[in-house]
Design a protein around this motif. Structure first.
Motif, mmCIF file in Angstrom:
data_model
loop_
_atom_site.group_PDB
_atom_site.id
_atom_site.type_symbol
_atom_site.label_atom_id
_atom_site.label_comp_id
_atom_site.label_asym_id
_atom_site.label_seq_id
_atom_site.Cartn_x
_atom_site.Cartn_y
_atom_site.Cartn_z
ATOM 1 N N GLN A 121 10.930 46.833 -26.695
ATOM 2 C CA GLN A 121 11.931 47.072 -25.653
ATOM 3 C C GLN A 121 12.395 48.513 -25.733
ATOM 4 O OE1 GLN A 121 15.130 44.270 -24.535
ATOM 5 N NE2 GLN A 121 16.556 45.914 -25.071
ATOM 6 N N LEU A 122 12.414 49.168 -24.559
ATOM 7 C CA LEU A 122 12.924 50.530 -24.421
ATOM 8 C C LEU A 122 14.082 50.507 -23.441
ATOM 9 C CD1 LEU A 122 9.541 52.452 -23.914
ATOM 10 C CD2 LEU A 122 10.672 51.861 -26.063
ATOM 11 N N SER A 123 15.024 51.418 -23.612
ATOM 12 C CA SER A 123 16.128 51.495 -22.658
ATOM 13 C C SER A 123 16.524 52.954 -22.436
ATOM 14 C CB SER A 123 17.336 50.693 -23.153
ATOM 15 O OG SER A 123 17.833 51.220 -24.355
ATOM 16 N N LEU A 124 17.045 53.191 -21.242
ATOM 17 C CA LEU A 124 17.528 54.513 -20.855
ATOM 18 C C LEU A 124 18.915 54.341 -20.267
ATOM 19 C CD1 LEU A 124 16.886 57.551 -20.459
ATOM 20 C CD2 LEU A 124 16.029 56.957 -18.185
ATOM 21 N N LEU A 136 13.158 48.288 -20.180
ATOM 22 C CA LEU A 136 11.759 47.930 -19.949
ATOM 23 C C LEU A 136 11.186 47.273 -21.194
ATOM 24 C CD1 LEU A 136 10.412 51.305 -18.475
ATOM 25 C CD2 LEU A 136 11.082 49.273 -17.189
ATOM 26 N N HIS A 137 10.274 46.336 -20.976
ATOM 27 C CA HIS A 137 9.458 45.823 -22.073
ATOM 28 C C HIS A 137 8.064 46.382 -21.887
ATOM 29 C CE1 HIS A 137 11.977 42.071 -23.297
ATOM 30 N NE2 HIS A 137 12.679 43.196 -23.329
ATOM 31 N N LEU A 138 7.486 46.910 -22.952
ATOM 32 C CA LEU A 138 6.104 47.398 -22.943
ATOM 33 C C LEU A 138 5.298 46.520 -23.880
ATOM 34 C CD1 LEU A 138 7.629 49.860 -21.716
ATOM 35 C CD2 LEU A 138 5.814 51.238 -22.667
ATOM 36 N N SER A 139 4.161 46.050 -23.382
ATOM 37 C CA SER A 139 3.366 45.095 -24.132
ATOM 38 C C SER A 139 1.913 45.538 -24.218
ATOM 39 C CB SER A 139 3.430 43.718 -23.473
ATOM 40 O OG SER A 139 2.591 42.813 -24.142
ATOM 41 N N GLU A 140 1.355 45.443 -25.413
ATOM 42 C CA GLU A 140 -0.071 45.668 -25.609
ATOM 43 C C GLU A 140 -0.862 44.362 -25.505
ATOM 44 O OE1 GLU A 140 -0.265 47.559 -29.447
ATOM 45 O OE2 GLU A 140 0.194 49.538 -28.620
ATOM 46 N N HIS A 141 -0.168 43.253 -25.276
ATOM 47 C CA HIS A 141 -0.820 41.940 -25.199
ATOM 48 C C HIS A 141 -1.601 41.792 -23.892
ATOM 49 C CE1 HIS A 141 1.116 39.922 -28.671
ATOM 50 N NE2 HIS A 141 2.076 40.802 -28.433
ATOM 51 N N HIS A 142 -2.863 41.433 -24.011
ATOM 52 C CA HIS A 142 -3.700 41.162 -22.838
ATOM 53 C C HIS A 142 -3.063 40.031 -22.036
ATOM 54 C CE1 HIS A 142 -7.229 40.713 -20.359
ATOM 55 N NE2 HIS A 142 -7.155 39.409 -20.565
ATOM 56 N N GLY A 143 -2.932 40.236 -20.734
ATOM 57 C CA GLY A 143 -2.394 39.210 -19.865
ATOM 58 C C GLY A 143 -0.899 39.264 -19.652
ATOM 59 N N MET A 169 22.799 36.282 -12.795
ATOM 60 C CA MET A 169 21.824 37.131 -13.443
ATOM 61 C C MET A 169 22.448 38.513 -13.621
ATOM 62 S SD MET A 169 17.874 37.922 -12.331
ATOM 63 C CE MET A 169 18.232 37.797 -10.610
ATOM 64 N N THR A 170 22.366 39.037 -14.823
ATOM 65 C CA THR A 170 22.979 40.330 -15.077
ATOM 66 C C THR A 170 21.970 41.459 -15.250
ATOM 67 O OG1 THR A 170 23.050 39.884 -17.439
ATOM 68 C CG2 THR A 170 25.011 39.314 -16.162
ATOM 69 N N LEU A 171 20.731 41.122 -15.700
ATOM 70 C CA LEU A 171 19.757 42.173 -15.937
ATOM 71 C C LEU A 171 18.353 41.623 -15.772
ATOM 72 C CD1 LEU A 171 19.328 45.128 -16.911
ATOM 73 C CD2 LEU A 171 19.291 44.234 -19.240
ATOM 74 N N THR A 172 17.552 42.319 -14.997
ATOM 75 C CA THR A 172 16.141 41.989 -14.852
ATOM 76 C C THR A 172 15.352 43.004 -15.665
ATOM 77 O OG1 THR A 172 16.525 41.128 -12.632
ATOM 78 C CG2 THR A 172 14.260 41.734 -13.203
ATOM 79 N N ILE A 173 14.411 42.519 -16.478
ATOM 80 C CA ILE A 173 13.660 43.421 -17.348
ATOM 81 C C ILE A 173 12.176 43.322 -17.007
ATOM 82 C CG2 ILE A 173 13.086 44.051 -19.711
ATOM 83 C CD1 ILE A 173 15.716 42.690 -20.567
ATOM 84 N N PRO A 174 11.618 44.351 -16.365
ATOM 85 C CA PRO A 174 10.189 44.342 -16.076
ATOM 86 C C PRO A 174 9.358 44.535 -17.348
ATOM 87 C CG PRO A 174 11.266 46.250 -15.068
ATOM 88 C CD PRO A 174 12.301 45.513 -15.839
ATOM 89 N N VAL A 175 8.134 44.004 -17.312
ATOM 90 C CA VAL A 175 7.188 44.176 -18.403
ATOM 91 C C VAL A 175 6.051 45.046 -17.898
ATOM 92 C CG1 VAL A 175 5.613 43.027 -20.008
ATOM 93 C CG2 VAL A 175 7.763 41.912 -19.338
ATOM 94 N N PHE A 176 5.784 46.140 -18.604
ATOM 95 C CA PHE A 176 4.669 47.028 -18.306
ATOM 96 C C PHE A 176 3.616 46.880 -19.395
ATOM 97 C CE2 PHE A 176 6.955 50.694 -15.829
ATOM 98 C CZ PHE A 176 6.902 49.943 -14.668
ATOM 99 N N ARG A 177 2.372 47.014 -19.008
ATOM 100 C CA ARG A 177 1.285 47.002 -19.978
ATOM 101 C C ARG A 177 1.171 48.393 -20.593
ATOM 102 N NH1 ARG A 177 -3.797 44.347 -20.787
ATOM 103 N NH2 ARG A 177 -4.192 44.765 -22.983
ATOM 104 N N SER A 178 0.927 48.441 -21.895
ATOM 105 C CA SER A 178 0.710 49.702 -22.588
ATOM 106 C C SER A 178 -0.483 49.538 -23.520
ATOM 107 C CB SER A 178 1.953 50.130 -23.372
ATOM 108 O OG SER A 178 2.259 49.211 -24.395
#
Length: 129
Positions: free
Chosen positions: A43-46, A58-65, A1-10
């Protein structure tokens, strides 16, 4: 595994742009909507300016759930005092993050985004500090 990408709700793209892109300096890598009236997923990156091995995605999602507001992520970062000062210098209305030295031997800058998600930037303290 090289990268873990969390998903945040927006919930509000203007606030995403103000906080993540404007204040923290993230780049928007890509966006997706199924149609014009569908929720946004992006997807956003810093990238650390002097340590190319340090990158936060990071992934930001407006999707419910997709995610629950109030989640937290820890982000390994170098030269945290400089990063914290850069954030303070912006005089952002909604956040004036401190620099904390923890009992477990780290420095941390803690921030909450406009949706209640928490970002903790952290670095190990130098030996003897």
């Amino acid at each position: 595994m090289t990268l873990t990408i969390p998903v945040f709700r927006s919930f509000d793209q203007a606030k995403v742009e103000e906080f993540y892109l404007g204040f923290l300096g993230f780049a928007q890598d890509w966006t997706h909507r199924f149609d014009a009236n569908a929720p946004l997923y992006q997807q956003l990156s810093l990238q650390h300016p002097t340590h190319p091995e340090l990158r936060c995605v990071l992934h930001l999602s407006e999707h419910h759930g997709d995610a629950c507001p109030g989640a937290a992520v820890r982000i390994a970062w170098a030269d945290l005092a400089t990063f914290q000062q850069q954030l303070l210098d912006q005089q952002y209305r909604y956040a004036r993050p401190g620099l904390e030295t923890t009992p477990w031997g780290m420095r941390e800058v803690r921030l909450a985004d406009p949706f209640g998600n928490r970002l903790v930037f952290a670095e190990d303290l130098p030996e003897g500090a």
